[in-house]
Design an enzyme around this catalytic site. Structure first.
Site, mmCIF file in Angstrom:
data_model
loop_
_atom_site.group_PDB
_atom_site.id
_atom_site.type_symbol
_atom_site.label_atom_id
_atom_site.label_comp_id
_atom_site.label_asym_id
_atom_site.label_seq_id
_atom_site.Cartn_x
_atom_site.Cartn_y
_atom_site.Cartn_z
ATOM 1 N N LEU A 103 0.811 -1.526 0.159
ATOM 2 C CA LEU A 103 0.068 0.589 0.227
ATOM 3 C C LEU A 103 1.268 1.414 0.330
ATOM 4 C CD1 LEU A 103 -3.376 0.010 0.147
ATOM 5 C CD2 LEU A 103 -3.219 0.705 2.640
ATOM 6 N N HIS A 104 1.404 1.318 -1.216
ATOM 7 C CA HIS A 104 2.382 2.422 -1.220
ATOM 8 C C HIS A 104 1.703 3.995 -1.466
ATOM 9 C CE1 HIS A 104 2.466 2.608 -6.076
ATOM 10 N NE2 HIS A 104 2.576 1.421 -5.801
ATOM 11 N N ALA A 105 2.696 4.774 -1.930
ATOM 12 C CA ALA A 105 2.132 6.511 -1.716
ATOM 13 C C ALA A 105 0.501 6.459 -3.169
ATOM 14 C CB ALA A 105 2.970 7.446 -2.100
#
Lengths: 570, 90
Positions: free
Chosen positions: B14-16
Site C-alpha cells: 500500500l505505497h503512496a
C-alpha cells in the site's frame, strides 16, 4: 543622570537600496526551525483555529493552481497527495487538540503535529515513505509560513524597519503598503528578489546583516543607514541628532529632475526604462521619468495572498499598469522556478537548471494560454504599447513553440470578436549562455532581445545568486559576462532587431557605461537608479563609452574592470 | 458498524499511490473508516495515517466502517483493493 546599560552598537550589512531611516524595529522570525510553544488564552482559541483553516485554504488554492492542466501524471499525483495531506483530518484533529487543550499557538501546533507524523513515518520503516519525509517537512514549513504570515500581516506602525532572515517579494510589498520604511535581511545577496523590490520601492535596504534578527528586539528604536551598509542599535541622542541632520540635507537635494530626452554629449540618444512588478511601483516610474516599463514581472500574480491568476484578474492588472504608465510596457511571461516562489510539487536537485520559465510554460498549456489571452487582449486594446518577453529560453525550438502558441491564442481572440495587435512584438530573454553565443540565430526568430544580466551572470559564472556564502563570486561585470553581452549585441544588430538589458547591470554605472559602449541603447532598471545612470550616460560621448567597453571586455577580472572604470571616470 | 478482513494484493504494497486512491475513495462516504493492522488502528480517511501503516504485499488488514452508508462504502473499498487500486503492475 542615569547611565545607559546598553551601548550603541553597529551591525554591518551590504547596501542594496540607499537611504537613511530612523524607526522602530519589527523583527520577523518566520522560519520553522525556531518555532517554540507560545501559550494562548482561551478567547484566542477560535482565532488560532481560524488561522489554521485559512492556511489550509490558501495552500489548497496554490496546489490547485499548480495542478492545473498538468500533463505529467506523476507530478499530478504528487500534488494530489499533498492536497490530501493538507486536508488530512488527523492533522486537523491533532492541531486543534493542541490549540484547545494545551492552549498553544497554531504555529507550534502545526509544527508539533507534522513532526509527530514524520517520526511515525520514519518508524514505520518503509523506504518508500522515507523518501517522502522531505516533502512532508517542506509542507510543514509552508503551512507554518502561511499561519505566521497572517500573524505578520497585522498592521505595523508607519515608519517601521523590518528585520528579517529573508522575505518574499509579495510579503515585502504588503509590509510596504502597511507602512514599512526600511528592510534589513540576514540572508540574500544584493540581487535577492526582495532586495530588488526594496530598491524599486525606494525602501532603504541592507542584506547579509548577520545575526540581525537575534540582536534586535521588537519595538527597539534603530537607525538604518543603508548608505554605509549599517544598522545602528541603541543609538545615542547625539547619533540620532546627527542622522536627523543628514536626512534633512538629503531631502533638500531630492527635487532634482531628469531630462526626458536622453542623449550622450555627442547627441546619440538612448532610452531608459523601469523594471517593476507591482502596481504600488507605478508612481515611482512616473517620478523617475522612465520612458516606459522595460520589464514587467508577473510571477507575483500566481502566489500567496496576492494570487490573481484568473483571466479577469490578470487583465485588470495589466490594464492598471498600462493606464498608470506612459510609453511601452514589456510584459514578461510567468518566470516561475528557480528562487522565485519555489513552491513546487517536485523537489528538484537543481531548480535553477530545472523546470522553470518557458520550459514550465510549454508544459502548462492552461496557465500559458490564460496569460497570453490576457496579455494579447490588453495589447489589442492599447495597440503598439505592449511587448511580450519570453523567459529562460535555451533552445530555438522553444521560441518557435511559443510563437505558435501566441498565434493560436490570437486566432481564438479574433474569432470571438476581440481586437488584437497583430504586430505585437515578441522577444526573448538572453539569460543562458547558449542564447548569447548564438544570439544571431535566435534574434532572427524574434522582434527583440532582452538581456537578463542577473541570470546570465549566474549561469555563466556558475554562482547561485541567492547563496550568501558565495555572493562575492557573483560579479556583474566579469569580463566573461561582458563578452557574452557584446556577442549578443552584435548578433542582434546583424539580425536587425533591437536589444535591451533589463538586469541589475543596466542600473549600475559601470554596467550602463559598458552596455552603451556595446551599442545597447535601451536599458531597463529599478526606477530609483535612473537618475544616476542618466547622469553618467549623458556626461560623455558615445565614442568614450565605446573606448571604455572595448578595454573592459579585454580584461581578466571583475576587479580590473572596476579599477578601469575609476580611472576612466576621473 | 461493519468489519471485514482483507489482504493487500498490490505487489509493492500500500505505497503512496494506492494510499492516495484509498483515502480519496473513502472520503467520498459519510461513514467513519478505520483500518486495523497488527494492533494499530488508523483513520482510513487520513493519508498520513494510511501511509504510516506501511502495509506491504500480503498484509492483512481489518476494515471498520461505521455510518449511514457503511455497506456501500465497504463494497467500494473492497472492489478497489481487489482491483489493486487501478495500478498497472509491472
Amino acid at each position: 543622570m542615569t547611565t545607559s546599560v546598553t551601548k550603541e552598537k553597529k551591525l554591518k550589512g551590504k547596501k542594496t537600496a540607499s537611504g537613511i531611516v530612523i524607526g522602530k524595529a519589527v523583527v520577523i522570525r518566520g522560519k520553522s526551525k525556531s518555532i517554540t510553544p507560545a501559550s494562548i488564552k482561551i478567547n484566542q482559541v477560535d482565532g488560532h483555529k481560524e488561522r489554521f483553516h485559512h492556511a489550509q485554504n490558501t495552500l489548497t488554492e496554490e496546489l490547485q493552481f499548480m495542478a492545473g492542466e498538468l500533463k505529467d501524471e506523476n507530478t499530478r499525483e504528487i500534488i494530489e497527495t499533498q492536497g490530501q495531506i493538507i486536508r488530512d483530518p488527523e492533522i486537523e484533529k491533532s492541531v486543534f487538540d493542541i490549540i484547545e487543550n494545551k492552549l498553544l499557538g497554531v504555529d507550534f501546533a502545526v509544527y508539533q503535529t507534522f513532526c509527530t507524523f514524520i517520526e511515525q513515518l520514519k518508524e514505520s520503516g518503509s523506504e518508500l515513505f522515507r523518501q517522502r519525509i522531505v516533502d512532508l517537512e517542506d509542507l510543514r514549513d509552508r503551512f507554518i509560513d502561511e499561519v505566521c504570515e497572517q500573524k505578520n500581516r497585522k498592521a505595523i506602525p508607519k515608519g517601521t524597519i523590518l528585520i528579517t532572515k529573508e522575505i518574499s517579494p509579495a510579503d515585502l510589498v504588503s509590509f510596504y503598503e502597511n507602512g514599512a520604511a526600511g528592510l534589513v535581511m540576514e540572508k540574500g545577496g544584493i540581487t535577492a528578489h526582495a532586495a530588488i523590490i526594496a530598491k524599486s520601492l525606494g525602501l532603504p535596504c541592507i542584506v547579509n546583516a548577520e545575526r540581525a534578527t537575534k540582536e534586535v528586539l521588537n519595538g527597539q528604536r534603530v537607525i538604518l543607514d543603508a548608505d554605509s551598509g549599517s544598522l545602528i542599535l541603541h543609538p545615542t541622542d547625539k547619533t540620532i541628532r546627527t542622522y536627523k541632520k543628514k536626512m534633512e540635507a538629503e531631502k533638500a537635494v531630492r527635487p532634482h529632475t531628469c531630462e526626458e530626452v536622453y542623449e550622450t554629449t555627442d547627441g546619440v540618444s538612448f532610452k531608459l526604462f523601469a523594471n517593476i512588478e507591482f502596481e504600488a511601483e507605478i508612481d515611482k516610474v512616473a517620478k523617475s521619468r522612465a520612458l516606459g516599463v522595460g520589464l514587467l514581472r508577473t510571477e507575483s500574480l500566481l502566489f500567496g495572498k496576492r494570487m490573481r491568476n484568473s483571466f479577469e484578474d490578470q487583465l485588470h492588472f495589466y490594464e492598471q499598469i498600462l493606464l498608470g504608465i506612459n510609453g511601452p510596457v514589456t510584459i514578461r511571461l510567468f518566470d516561475i522556478g528557480g528562487d522565485k516562489n519555489a513552491r513546487r510539487p517536485h523537489k528538484e536537485a537543481n531548480p535553477f537548471l530545472g523546470w522553470r520559465g518557458i520550459r514550465l510554460l510549454l508544459d502548462e498549456y492552461e496557465l500559458l494560454r490564460n496569460q497570453l489571452k490576457a496579455v494579447l487582449t490588453v495589447a489589442g486594446k492599447y495597440p503598439g504599447r505592449v511587448k511580450i518577453l519570453v523567459p529562460m529560453v535555451s533552445v530555438l525550438k522553444e521560441v518557435r513553440q511559443i510563437k505558435d502558441e501566441i498565434h493560436v491564442v490570437q486566432q481564438q481572440l479574433i474569432s470571438s470578436g476581440v481586437k488584437v495587435d497583430k504586430n505585437v512584438p515578441v522577444g526573448l530573454m538572453v539569460e543562458v549562455p547558449s542564447v548569447a553565443l548564438l544570439a544571431h540565430q535566435f534574434a532572427k526568430e524574434v522582434d527583440f532581445l532582452s538581456i537578463g544580466s542577473n541570470d546570465l551572470t549566474q549561469y555563466t559564472l556558475a554562482v547561485d545568486r541567492g547563496n550568501e556564502r558565495i555572493h562575492d563570486l557573483f560579479q556583474h561585470y566579469h569580463p566573461a559576462i561582458l563578452k557574452l553581452i557584446k556577442l549578443t549585441a552584435e548578433g542582434a544588430k546583424k539580425a536587425g532587431v533591437e536589444v535591451s538589458v533589463c538586469g541589475e547591470l543596466a542600473g549600475d554605472e559601470i554596467g550602463a557605461a559598458c552596455l552603451l559602449g556595446f551599442g545597447i541603447k535601451e536599458l531597463s532598471m529599478v526606477p530609483s537608479s535612473l537618475r544616476k545612470v542618466n547622469e553618467l550616460l549623458s556626461s560623455r560621448s558615445l565614442e568614450e563609452f565605446q573606448a571604455f567597453s572595448e578595454e573592459a571586455v579585454a580584461l581578466a577580472s571583475s576587479d580590473e574592470v572596476e579599477q578601469l572604470f575609476e580611472v576612466w571616470k576621473s | 458498524m461493519i468489519k471485514k478482513k482483507i489482504t493487500i494484493k498490490n505487489s509493492a504494497g500500500l505505497h503512496a499511490r494506492p494510499s492516495a486512491v484509498l483515502v480519496k475513495l473513502a472520503s467520498k462516504f459519510k461513514s467513519d473508516f478505520y483500518i486495523h493492522s497488527y494492533g494499530y488502528r488508523v483513520n482510513g480517511k487520513s493519508i498520513l495515517g494510511v501511509m504510516t501503516l506501511a502495509a506491504e504485499h500480503g498484509a492483512e488488514l481489518e476494515l471498520e466502517l461505521d455510518g449511514p452508508d457503511e455497506e456501500e462504502a465497504l463494497k467500494a473499498i473492497i472492489e478497489a483493493i481487489d482491483d489493486k487500486f487501478g495500478m498497472k503492475e509491472e
